[in-house]
Design a protein around this motif. Structure first.
Motif, PDB file in Angstrom:
ATOM      1  N   PRO A 224      73.494  53.651  12.312  1.00 39.82           N
ATOM      2  CA  PRO A 224      73.237  53.664  13.759  1.00 39.82           C
ATOM      3  C   PRO A 224      72.339  54.801  14.238  1.00 39.82           C
ATOM      4  CG  PRO A 224      75.546  53.175  13.336  1.00 39.82           C
ATOM      5  CD  PRO A 224      74.945  53.585  12.024  1.00 39.82           C
ATOM      6  N   LYS A 225      72.196  55.864  13.442  1.00 35.80           N
ATOM      7  CA  LYS A 225      71.354  56.989  13.858  1.00 35.80           C
ATOM      8  C   LYS A 225      69.862  56.685  13.699  1.00 35.80           C
ATOM      9  CE  LYS A 225      74.841  59.610  14.875  1.00 35.80           C
ATOM     10  NZ  LYS A 225      75.184  59.903  16.283  1.00 35.80           N
ATOM     11  N   ASN A 226      69.534  55.596  13.004  1.00 35.21           N
ATOM     12  CA  ASN A 226      68.139  55.153  12.881  1.00 35.21           C
ATOM     13  C   ASN A 226      67.243  56.265  12.328  1.00 35.21           C
ATOM     14  OD1 ASN A 226      65.934  53.488  13.017  1.00 35.21           O
ATOM     15  ND2 ASN A 226      66.130  53.031  15.193  1.00 35.21           N
ATOM     16  N   ILE A 227      67.601  56.733  11.135  1.00 38.63           N
ATOM     17  CA  ILE A 227      66.880  57.835  10.503  1.00 38.63           C
ATOM     18  C   ILE A 227      65.408  57.492  10.262  1.00 38.63           C
ATOM     19  CG2 ILE A 227      66.768  59.268   8.416  1.00 38.63           C
ATOM     20  CD1 ILE A 227      69.048  59.945  10.327  1.00 38.63           C
ATOM     21  N   ASP A 228      65.119  56.215   9.988  1.00 33.24           N
ATOM     22  CA  ASP A 228      63.723  55.803   9.778  1.00 33.24           C
ATOM     23  C   ASP A 228      62.863  56.182  10.983  1.00 33.24           C
ATOM     24  OD1 ASP A 228      63.841  53.431   7.371  1.00 33.24           O
ATOM     25  OD2 ASP A 228      65.689  53.828   8.463  1.00 33.24           O
ATOM     26  N   LEU A 229      63.363  55.860  12.181  1.00 34.43           N
ATOM     27  CA  LEU A 229      62.606  56.145  13.399  1.00 34.43           C
ATOM     28  C   LEU A 229      62.494  57.647  13.632  1.00 34.43           C
ATOM     29  CD1 LEU A 229      61.162  55.181  15.935  1.00 34.43           C
ATOM     30  CD2 LEU A 229      63.401  54.939  17.050  1.00 34.43           C
ATOM     31  N   TRP A 230      63.551  58.395  13.297  1.00 35.19           N
ATOM     32  CA  TRP A 230      63.515  59.849  13.487  1.00 35.19           C
ATOM     33  C   TRP A 230      62.391  60.465  12.643  1.00 35.19           C
ATOM     34  CZ3 TRP A 230      63.520  64.839  12.016  1.00 35.19           C
ATOM     35  CH2 TRP A 230      63.997  65.802  12.914  1.00 35.19           C
ATOM     36  N   VAL A 231      62.341  60.087  11.369  1.00 31.60           N
ATOM     37  CA  VAL A 231      61.326  60.659  10.476  1.00 31.60           C
ATOM     38  C   VAL A 231      59.929  60.184  10.877  1.00 31.60           C
ATOM     39  CG1 VAL A 231      60.526  60.805   8.087  1.00 31.60           C
ATOM     40  CG2 VAL A 231      62.980  60.890   8.589  1.00 31.60           C
ATOM     41  N   GLU A 232      59.807  58.934  11.282  1.00 33.64           N
ATOM     42  CA  GLU A 232      58.512  58.425  11.734  1.00 33.64           C
ATOM     43  C   GLU A 232      58.031  59.197  12.968  1.00 33.64           C
ATOM     44  OE1 GLU A 232      56.480  54.185  13.183  1.00 33.64           O
ATOM     45  OE2 GLU A 232      58.554  54.227  12.442  1.00 33.64           O
ATOM     46  N   THR A 233      58.962  59.501  13.867  1.00 33.09           N
ATOM     47  CA  THR A 233      58.618  60.293  15.054  1.00 33.09           C
ATOM     48  C   THR A 233      58.218  61.712  14.659  1.00 33.09           C
ATOM     49  OG1 THR A 233      60.184  59.005  16.389  1.00 33.09           O
ATOM     50  CG2 THR A 233      59.472  61.128  17.277  1.00 33.09           C
ATOM     51  N   ALA A 234      58.967  62.299  13.726  1.00 34.22           N
ATOM     52  CA  ALA A 234      58.645  63.647  13.250  1.00 34.22           C
ATOM     53  C   ALA A 234      57.247  63.690  12.637  1.00 34.22           C
ATOM     54  CB  ALA A 234      59.686  64.102  12.237  1.00 34.22           C
ATOM     55  N   ALA A 235      56.894  62.654  11.888  1.00 34.07           N
ATOM     56  CA  ALA A 235      55.565  62.599  11.270  1.00 34.07           C
ATOM     57  C   ALA A 235      54.476  62.548  12.336  1.00 34.07           C
ATOM     58  CB  ALA A 235      55.474  61.386  10.348  1.00 34.07           C
ATOM     59  N   ALA A 236      54.721  61.779  13.406  1.00 31.19           N
ATOM     60  CA  ALA A 236      53.742  61.697  14.498  1.00 31.19           C
ATOM     61  C   ALA A 236      53.602  63.044  15.206  1.00 31.19           C
ATOM     62  CB  ALA A 236      54.166  60.616  15.486  1.00 31.19           C
ATOM     63  N   ILE A 237      54.705  63.766  15.344  1.00 29.88           N
ATOM     64  CA  ILE A 237      54.663  65.098  15.958  1.00 29.88           C
ATOM     65  C   ILE A 237      53.868  66.058  15.077  1.00 29.88           C
ATOM     66  CG2 ILE A 237      56.075  67.094  16.614  1.00 29.88           C
ATOM     67  CD1 ILE A 237      58.332  65.030  17.260  1.00 29.88           C
ATOM     68  N   ALA A 238      54.149  66.034  13.777  1.00 29.10           N
ATOM     69  CA  ALA A 238      53.493  66.957  12.840  1.00 29.10           C
ATOM     70  C   ALA A 238      51.993  66.717  12.760  1.00 29.10           C
ATOM     71  CB  ALA A 238      54.133  66.816  11.459  1.00 29.10           C
ATOM     72  N   ARG A 239      51.561  65.484  12.930  1.00 30.71           N
ATOM     73  CA  ARG A 239      50.120  65.202  12.886  1.00 30.71           C
ATOM     74  C   ARG A 239      49.390  65.873  14.050  1.00 30.71           C
ATOM     75  NH1 ARG A 239      51.882  60.017  11.062  1.00 30.71           N
ATOM     76  NH2 ARG A 239      51.871  59.178  13.192  1.00 30.71           N
ATOM     77  N   GLN A 240      50.052  65.954  15.199  1.00 29.82           N
ATOM     78  CA  GLN A 240      49.401  66.530  16.377  1.00 29.82           C
ATOM     79  C   GLN A 240      49.703  68.016  16.559  1.00 29.82           C
ATOM     80  OE1 GLN A 240      49.263  64.077  19.988  1.00 29.82           O
ATOM     81  NE2 GLN A 240      50.452  62.515  18.890  1.00 29.82           N
ATOM     82  N   LEU A 241      50.848  68.466  16.039  1.00 33.95           N
ATOM     83  CA  LEU A 241      51.220  69.878  16.158  1.00 33.95           C
ATOM     84  C   LEU A 241      51.752  70.328  14.795  1.00 33.95           C
ATOM     85  CD1 LEU A 241      51.283  71.990  18.490  1.00 33.95           C
ATOM     86  CD2 LEU A 241      53.719  71.463  18.750  1.00 33.95           C
ATOM     87  N   PRO A 242      50.842  70.612  13.849  1.00 35.64           N
ATOM     88  CA  PRO A 242      51.232  70.860  12.452  1.00 35.64           C
ATOM     89  C   PRO A 242      52.197  72.022  12.256  1.00 35.64           C
ATOM     90  CG  PRO A 242      48.868  70.500  12.641  1.00 35.64           C
ATOM     91  CD  PRO A 242      49.385  70.642  14.033  1.00 35.64           C
ATOM     92  N   GLU A 243      52.202  72.986  13.178  1.00 43.54           N
ATOM     93  CA  GLU A 243      53.090  74.143  12.997  1.00 43.54           C
ATOM     94  C   GLU A 243      54.548  73.828  13.324  1.00 43.54           C
ATOM     95  OE1 GLU A 243      50.982  74.861  17.050  1.00 43.54           O
ATOM     96  OE2 GLU A 243      50.623  73.825  15.144  1.00 43.54           O
ATOM     97  N   THR A 244      54.835  72.622  13.809  1.00 48.61           N
ATOM     98  CA  THR A 244      56.208  72.238  14.137  1.00 48.61           C
ATOM     99  C   THR A 244      57.074  72.197  12.886  1.00 48.61           C
ATOM    100  OG1 THR A 244      55.371  70.856  15.935  1.00 48.61           O
ATOM    101  CG2 THR A 244      57.648  70.501  15.264  1.00 48.61           C
ATOM    102  N   ARG A 245      58.315  72.648  13.045  1.00 48.14           N
ATOM    103  CA  ARG A 245      59.301  72.556  11.966  1.00 48.14           C
ATOM    104  C   ARG A 245      60.471  71.696  12.446  1.00 48.14           C
ATOM    105  NH1 ARG A 245      55.421  73.827   9.993  1.00 48.14           N
ATOM    106  NH2 ARG A 245      54.945  75.590   8.614  1.00 48.14           N
ATOM    107  N   PHE A 246      61.171  71.095  11.485  1.00 43.66           N
ATOM    108  CA  PHE A 246      62.247  70.156  11.790  1.00 43.66           C
ATOM    109  C   PHE A 246      63.530  70.608  11.103  1.00 43.66           C
ATOM    110  CE2 PHE A 246      58.146  68.081  11.755  1.00 43.66           C
ATOM    111  CZ  PHE A 246      58.111  67.499  13.015  1.00 43.66           C
ATOM    112  N   VAL A 247      64.644  70.527  11.829  1.00 45.80           N
ATOM    113  CA  VAL A 247      65.947  70.918  11.291  1.00 45.80           C
ATOM    114  C   VAL A 247      66.891  69.732  11.425  1.00 45.80           C
ATOM    115  CG1 VAL A 247      67.918  72.480  11.491  1.00 45.80           C
ATOM    116  CG2 VAL A 247      65.590  73.332  11.917  1.00 45.80           C
ATOM    117  N   ILE A 248      67.480  69.332  10.303  1.00 46.62           N
ATOM    118  CA  ILE A 248      68.425  68.213  10.294  1.00 46.62           C
ATOM    119  C   ILE A 248      69.753  68.723   9.756  1.00 46.62           C
ATOM    120  CG2 ILE A 248      68.939  65.931   9.342  1.00 46.62           C
ATOM    121  CD1 ILE A 248      65.926  65.450   9.165  1.00 46.62           C
ATOM    122  N   ALA A 249      70.784  68.672  10.596  1.00 51.18           N
ATOM    123  CA  ALA A 249      72.114  69.164  10.221  1.00 51.18           C
ATOM    124  C   ALA A 249      73.087  67.997  10.180  1.00 51.18           C
ATOM    125  CB  ALA A 249      72.592  70.213  11.224  1.00 51.18           C
TER     126      ALA A 249
END
Length: 391
Positions: A224-249
């Motif tokens: 239900p957390k839809n991890i595929d969409l989360w990572v796809e969104t993170a990839a789109a963020i990183a393409r436009q703002l490469p210095e972004t970091r992601f934390v998954i707990a």
């Protein structure tokens, strides 16, 4: 007023002088205090709780009016069978006015029997987003749980759910009257935050992140957390703002899938995976995120949304279930109805690049959560629901 409760949380059996705020035992003591405030000093709450075999725990009776009766079973699935005799004894000796169960698919059938034998009212409680497509896809056991819950809930006098969205969905899918449902959200049990600033929290918990925009996720890793969409969104963020970091707990059944997705999208070096985080560390962990990103396809409630906002971290979420009721779009976060990675990424990027708006949203979010989901407010609502159910 006498209430007989069936619980699956063995933490309620813990009893010492240093229990942390929000502990299950303390919450139930507070429930009895509120019950007595509304009805009188004679009111009592007896909890039959499933514990692992060999626990050797004895029944505990407090002057507060709270009684804890441990039921040891070799496996959690066998707990209803092992609780049958104690339940019958409880009906005979305790003579409840209301019987309630926190897990309709496990203790629900025994609670139903106890209510019938004692001629008490039956209140069943649903916290999970049961019966959704993602729920049923997990296994045949999950599908069976949904069927059992539906059957038992049809025989209940009232059903407590944690969001209006959940009420509407189950009333329609299970063909039940909306009047049968009572909406009471989940109380906030997050420990008080420390005095660490956001940058200090990053340096303390996750060294090296202080100079990077950070996107956070906290939660169970399952469908239900839809991890595929989360990572796809993170990839789109990183393409436009490469210095972004992601934390998954978090941890869960889709942990290996998450690893593979991060590798495929070349995000492994930009992502910190903390695994499970203890509750005492959560307030500071939420501070490590500049934005909290939730991409769930379904959320019965969304406690992580409340917890994040309490820590002044604004939330970007798909417009589903509980988050739609918790987040004020454009005020305490953003709700993205399209569910598209590009739209989610755009909303996250706008906040990452606007510190003033982030701070304002976080402050408004903290105030709103304190006003709507404090333990005191939810406790009063829950006890009122008990009394309403008992008639």
């Amino acid at each position: 007023m006498r209430i007989l409760m069936f619980s699956n949380d063995p933490e309620i059996c813990v009893c010492h002088d240093d229990l942390p705020p929000g502990h299950t035992r303390l919450r139930h003591r507070d429930y009895v205090a509120e019950l007595r405030r509304q009805t009188g000093i004679a009111s009592k709450l007896a909890v039959l709780v499933s514990v692992p075999a060999g626990s050797n725990l004895q029944p505990q009776h407090e002057e507060s009016g709270l009684s804890i009766i441990p039921i040891a079973a070799p496996h959690r699935l066998l707990a209803p069978l092992y609780s049958l005799l104690p339940a019958l004894q409880g009906v005979k000796n305790f003579k409840p006015d209301l019987v309630t169960a926190q897990s309709p698919w496990e203790s629900g059938p025994v609670a139903f029997l106890a209510a019938k034998l004692s001629r008490a009212k039956l209140l069943l409680q649903l916290h999970a987003d049961i019966g959704t497509r993602e729920w049923n896809q997990q296994s045949s056991a999950y599908r069976l749980r949904a069927i059992i819950a539906m059957i038992v809930c049809r025989g209940a006098d009232k059903i407590r759910v944690v969001s209006e969205n959940m009420k509407v969905r189950l009333a329609e899918e299970w063909r039940l009257s909306p009047e049968k449902f009572i909406v009471v959200p989940v109380p906030v049990s997050l420990p008080p935050p420390t005095e660490l600033s956001r940058s200090s929290a990053k340096n303390t918990l996750l060294p090296g992140l202080a100079d990077h925009p950070t996107v956070l996720f906290v939660g169970r890793l399952y469908p239900p957390k839809n991890i595929d969409l989360w990572v796809e969104t993170a990839a789109a963020i990183a393409r436009q703002l490469p210095e972004t970091r992601f934390v998954i707990a978090g941890d869960g059944s889709e942990k290996e899938k998450l690893f593979a997705l991060l590798e495929r999208h070349h995000l492994r070096e930009k992502t910190i995976l903390t695994g499970h985080v203890s509750r005492d560390r959560l307030p500071d962990l939420y501070k490590c995120g500049d934005v909290f990103l939730l991409t769930s396809s379904h959320e019965a409630f969304g406690m992580v949304v409340v917890e994040s906002l309490l820590s002044k971290t604004p939330v970007i979420s798909t417009a589903t279930g509980g988050p739609k009721e918790i987040i004020s779009d454009g005020v305490t976060g953003r709700l993205i109805s399209s569910g598209r990675a590009e739209d989610l990424a755009k909303a996250v990027l706008e906040l990452l690049q606007d510190a003033k708006t982030r701070e304002e949203m976080g402050t408004r979010g903290q105030i709103a959560m304190q006003q709507r989901y404090s333990a005191e407010i939810i406790r009063e609502k829950l006890v009122t629901a008990w009394l309403q159910s008992a008639g």
